[in-house]
Write an enzyme that holds these catalytic residues in place. Structure first.
Site, PDB file in Angstrom:
ATOM      1  N   CYS A  25      63.717  69.543  -2.410  1.00  0.00           N
ATOM      2  CA  CYS A  25      65.083  68.781  -2.677  1.00  0.00           C
ATOM      3  C   CYS A  25      65.474  67.823  -1.498  1.00  0.00           C
ATOM      4  O   CYS A  25      66.513  67.032  -1.855  1.00  0.00           O
ATOM      5  CB  CYS A  25      66.049  70.065  -2.821  1.00  0.00           C
TER       6      CYS A  25
ATOM      7  N   HIS B 260      73.519  67.063  -1.684  1.00  0.00           N
ATOM      8  CA  HIS B 260      72.302  67.650  -2.648  1.00  0.00           C
ATOM      9  C   HIS B 260      73.113  68.640  -3.672  1.00  0.00           C
ATOM     10  O   HIS B 260      74.020  69.537  -2.947  1.00  0.00           O
ATOM     11  CB  HIS B 260      71.347  68.248  -1.868  1.00  0.00           C
TER      12      HIS B 260
ATOM     13  N   ASN C  97      70.640  71.279 -10.746  1.00  0.00           N
ATOM     14  CA  ASN C  97      69.936  70.892  -9.524  1.00  0.00           C
ATOM     15  C   ASN C  97      68.711  70.013 -10.108  1.00  0.00           C
ATOM     16  O   ASN C  97      67.921  70.568 -10.508  1.00  0.00           O
ATOM     17  CB  ASN C  97      69.643  71.984  -8.711  1.00  0.00           C
TER      18      ASN C  97
HETATM   19  O1  UT7 Z   1      67.885  73.228  -3.881  1.00  0.00           O
HETATM   20  C1  UT7 Z   1      67.132  73.985  -3.233  1.00  0.00           C
HETATM   21  C2  UT7 Z   1      67.684  75.052  -2.603  1.00  0.00           C
HETATM   22  N1  UT7 Z   1      68.169  75.965  -3.571  1.00  0.00           N
HETATM   23  C3  UT7 Z   1      69.415  76.626  -3.332  1.00  0.00           C
HETATM   24  O2  UT7 Z   1      70.119  76.308  -2.500  1.00  0.00           O
HETATM   25  C4  UT7 Z   1      69.969  77.867  -4.256  1.00  0.00           C
HETATM   26  C5  UT7 Z   1      70.543  78.832  -3.553  1.00  0.00           C
HETATM   27  N2  UT7 Z   1      70.804  79.838  -4.392  1.00  0.00           N
HETATM   28  C6  UT7 Z   1      71.640  80.038  -5.006  1.00  0.00           C
HETATM   29  O3  UT7 Z   1      72.184  79.143  -5.482  1.00  0.00           O
HETATM   30  C7  UT7 Z   1      72.455  81.382  -5.539  1.00  0.00           C
HETATM   31  O4  UT7 Z   1      71.920  82.332  -4.690  1.00  0.00           O
HETATM   32  C8  UT7 Z   1      71.822  81.670  -6.952  1.00  0.00           C
HETATM   33  C9  UT7 Z   1      72.935  80.854  -7.998  1.00  0.00           C
HETATM   34  C10 UT7 Z   1      70.476  81.434  -7.331  1.00  0.00           C
HETATM   35  C11 UT7 Z   1      72.384  83.240  -7.261  1.00  0.00           C
HETATM   36  O5  UT7 Z   1      73.586  83.425  -6.868  1.00  0.00           O
HETATM   37  P1  UT7 Z   1      74.168  84.737  -5.986  1.00  0.00           P
HETATM   38  O6  UT7 Z   1      75.540  84.700  -5.979  1.00  0.00           O
HETATM   39  O7  UT7 Z   1      73.331  84.742  -4.601  1.00  0.00           O
HETATM   40  O8  UT7 Z   1      73.427  86.014  -6.876  1.00  0.00           O
HETATM   41  P2  UT7 Z   1      72.420  87.145  -6.694  1.00  0.00           P
HETATM   42  O9  UT7 Z   1      71.165  86.392  -6.462  1.00  0.00           O
HETATM   43  O10 UT7 Z   1      72.811  87.782  -5.255  1.00  0.00           O
HETATM   44  O11 UT7 Z   1      72.593  87.935  -7.715  1.00  0.00           O
HETATM   45  C12 UT7 Z   1      73.708  88.766  -8.164  1.00  0.00           C
HETATM   46  C13 UT7 Z   1      73.561  89.299  -9.471  1.00  0.00           C
HETATM   47  C14 UT7 Z   1      72.072  90.229  -9.689  1.00  0.00           C
HETATM   48  O12 UT7 Z   1      72.176  91.279 -10.210  1.00  0.00           O
HETATM   49  P3  UT7 Z   1      72.553  92.643  -9.689  1.00  0.00           P
HETATM   50  O13 UT7 Z   1      71.419  93.098  -8.993  1.00  0.00           O
HETATM   51  O14 UT7 Z   1      73.923  92.555  -8.873  1.00  0.00           O
HETATM   52  O15 UT7 Z   1      72.995  93.637 -10.961  1.00  0.00           O
HETATM   53  C15 UT7 Z   1      71.241  89.074 -10.049  1.00  0.00           C
HETATM   54  O16 UT7 Z   1      70.341  89.801 -11.017  1.00  0.00           O
HETATM   55  O17 UT7 Z   1      73.407  88.438 -10.454  1.00  0.00           O
HETATM   56  C16 UT7 Z   1      72.139  88.726 -11.418  1.00  0.00           C
HETATM   57  N3  UT7 Z   1      71.717  87.525 -11.985  1.00  0.00           N
HETATM   58  C17 UT7 Z   1      72.124  86.902 -13.261  1.00  0.00           C
HETATM   59  N4  UT7 Z   1      73.045  87.386 -14.073  1.00  0.00           N
HETATM   60  C18 UT7 Z   1      73.300  86.581 -14.810  1.00  0.00           C
HETATM   61  C19 UT7 Z   1      70.851  86.486 -11.600  1.00  0.00           C
HETATM   62  N5  UT7 Z   1      70.603  85.444 -12.150  1.00  0.00           N
HETATM   63  C20 UT7 Z   1      71.580  85.589 -13.303  1.00  0.00           C
HETATM   64  C21 UT7 Z   1      71.762  84.843 -14.357  1.00  0.00           C
HETATM   65  N6  UT7 Z   1      72.842  85.439 -15.091  1.00  0.00           N
HETATM   66  N7  UT7 Z   1      71.154  83.702 -14.493  1.00  0.00           N
END
Ligand code: UT7
Length: 323
Positions: free
Chosen positions: A114, A250, A280
């Site tokens: 990225c 980004h 992204n």
């Molecule tokens: O560009 C390259 C660098 N990449 C980034 O900078 C990405 C960085 N990370 C992020 O943007 C975020 O961490 C995400 C958007 C990927 C995830 O958001 P989050 O607030 O960190 O959520 P999480 O991973 O802590 O997951 C929270 C919950 C989980 O469920 P439980 O364990 O709480 O029951 C996940 O399984 O959300 C669940 N989850 C989803 N639910 C619905 C994960 N993906 C999804 C989804 N839809 N697509």
């Protein structure tokens, strides 16, 4: 020593729009979750016949048209991408030929995920500053849809395809003022694609050539790291937060972007945001955002821009640019 001044920008998005509602039919997710946690509403996805190079060609032609520059006069092209058309020739070599740059000019790709556009911009800036090139095309182009696991809701909702291009020309007037690049290879397991040609085809069968990410851990490191690069960039230029006119970040997650804006004490109206419509697009996201805000008249000549990125590697970097 010359400045590298931006004289043209261009971009291209594939026609096909994939909305969050479309993804609800593929994985266990919801439009609401995606919008609240990421800021993304839709993204573009290439057609079967389209490649990263195809997107880059269109973006490059647009940037050259804005700069009113004959491609035969461009002496350097660098493409930041992690989804090149082929192992070789580089996508930059293919685009060089297709847009009508002169044979013998310098063309190569940069692999920094990225952060690829910022890395490419840094290199082109150094070429121009030291007289190695007078006119350069710097491009970020990606077909992220080709390396997504469409069954993994943790990644498939995040990424999109697109390309953005910038023409840099040697000038006595200020352009790129400073660039800052970093990498740390010790967190590979947090964000990676497990397969590469060097591993042979067994690896592909075992794990698949798609993105793996521990999103929440990446999120925290990204916010911390981007906060640090803001300080580094301002300090290197003896500037304060008030001097920045526009943040062109980004576009990985609206919450990461908001955290960086808070660090700069910039209102969100001064932050170029394309994540809602683009998702992204990896190395393409900054030049895409730049092109949008220049063409709609928000970014004007003389404005001071802070560009920053964080991505797989980890890689991260920034550029301070007087437009
Ligand atoms: O560009 C390259 C660098 N990449 C980034 O900078 C990405 C960085 N990370 C992020 O943007 C975020 O961490 C995400 C958007 C990927 C995830 O958001 P989050 O607030 O960190 O959520 P999480 O991973 O802590 O997951 C929270 C919950 C989980 O469920 P439980 O364990 O709480 O029951 C996940 O399984 O959300 C669940 N989850 C989803 N639910 C619905 C994960 N993906 C999804 C989804 N839809 N697509």
């Amino acid at each position: 020593m010359s400045y590298a001044r931006i004289t043209g920008t261009g971009s291209y998005l594939p026609e096909k729009v994939v909305t969050n509602v479309d993804l609800e039919n593929l994985v266990d997710t919801s439009d609401r979750w995606i919008q609240e946690r990421t800021g993304i509403a839709e993204r573009r996805v290439v057609a079967e016949h389209e490649t990263c190079g195809d997107l880059a060609v269109i973006a490059a032609r647009e940037a050259l048209a804005m700069a009113d520059l004959d491609p035969a006069l461009v002496d350097l092209i660098i493409i930041g991408t992690c989804t090149p058309d082929r192992v070789f020739p580089s996508t930059a070599c293919m685009v060089q030929n297709r847009i009508g740059m002169a044979p013998g000019t310098v063309a190569f790709d940069v692999s920094a995920a990225c952060s690829g556009f910022i890395f490419a911009l840094d290199i082109a800036n150094r070429f121009i500053a030291t007289g190695g090139a007078r006119r350069a095309l710097v491009i970020g182009a990606e077909t992220m849809s080709r390396i997504l696991d469409w069954n993994d809701r943790g990644t498939c909702v995040l990424f999109g395809d697109g390309a953005g291009a910038v023409v840099l020309e040697a000038s006595d007037e200020p352009g790129v003022l400073s660039t800052h690049l970093h990498a740390d290879g010790s967190h590979e397991e947090l964000l990676y694609v497990p397969w590469g040609v060097g591993q042979g085809y067994d690896g592909l069968e075992r794990e698949g050539g798609t993105i793996r990410m521990r999103g929440n851990e990446v999120f925290k490191i990204a916010v911390r790291t981007l906060g640090r690069i803001v300080d580094e960039t301002l300090e290197a230029n003896n500037l304060t937060r008030e001097d920045i006119d526009w943040l062109v970040p980004h576009q990985a997650n609206i919450r990461i972007i908001e955290a960086t804006a808070r660090k700069l004490e910039l209102p969100m109206e001064r932050v170029v945001q394309t994540i809602r419509e683009h998702g992204n697009t990896s190395a393409a996201s900054i030049p895409l955002a730049l092109d949008v805000a220049i063409r709609d008249g928000r970014i004007r000549r003389g404005d001071l821009l802070l560009l920053e990125a964080f991505g797989g590697g980890f890689t991260w970097g920034s550029a301070l640019v007087r437009y």
